[in-house]
Design a protein around this motif. Structure first.
Motif: not given
Ligand SMILES: [Zn+2]
Lengths: 61, 92
Positions: A1, A8, A31-38, A53, A55, A58
């Motif tokens: 990715f 972001k 660097e760093g990942t936040l996956v927001v699903i809901n 939602p 990916r 951070i």
């Protein structure tokens, strides 16, 4: 990715344009990942004011 | 609630993406997944109960289990700030 500097979002390695916001300002250095699903149920997403939602990186340089 | 999942170091994002896929396929109530860059070998899962996290990682080779105890939102939120300082997470 790779990561979009503007919104972001993580974008595919081969992408030259962010599919989410359309920006061409894309970085390989992140660097760093936040996956927001809901986002409706996620308190983390609420605290960061993320309402769709996806990916996200951070930190993007 | 936030739970930490132990993973093989270097496979954090792989584990997060597999969990994401399962959550969508199997309708598991996991709302977000965090791969903190400051802490190797962990991903953080936001879900109402630990067993949903355990469910979601079942059979994933690079996932090693759910750490007992919940993490504090304030601590995890700090990990999500780009300027975050390195700190240890204390379950409980
Ligand atoms: Zn973007």
């Amino acid at each position: 990715f790779k990561a979009c500097r503007k919104c972001k979002s993580l974008v595919p390695r081969e992408a030259t344009r962010c599919p989410v916001c359309g920006s061409t300002d894309i970085s390989e250095d992140w660097e760093g990942t936040l996956v927001v699903i809901n986002p409706e149920m996620s308190l983390i997403a609420k605290r960061l004011e993320i309402n769709r939602p996806g990916r996200y990186a951070i930190k993007v340089r | 609630r936030l739970y930490a999942v132990r993973t093989v170091a270097g496979r954090e994002l792989d584990v997060a993406l597999i969990i994401e896929q399962r959550v969508r396929d199997e309708n598991i109530p996991i709302y977000s997944i965090i791969v903190p860059s400051q802490i190797r070998g962990y991903v953080i899962v936001e879900t109402p109960a630990a067993f949903h996290a355990a469910n979601a990682i079942q059979g994933i080779r690079y996932a090693k289990g759910v750490v007992p105890g919940v993490l504090r939102y304030d601590d995890v939120e700090r990990l999500l700030k780009p300027e975050a300082v390195v700190e240890t997470l204390k379950p409980g």
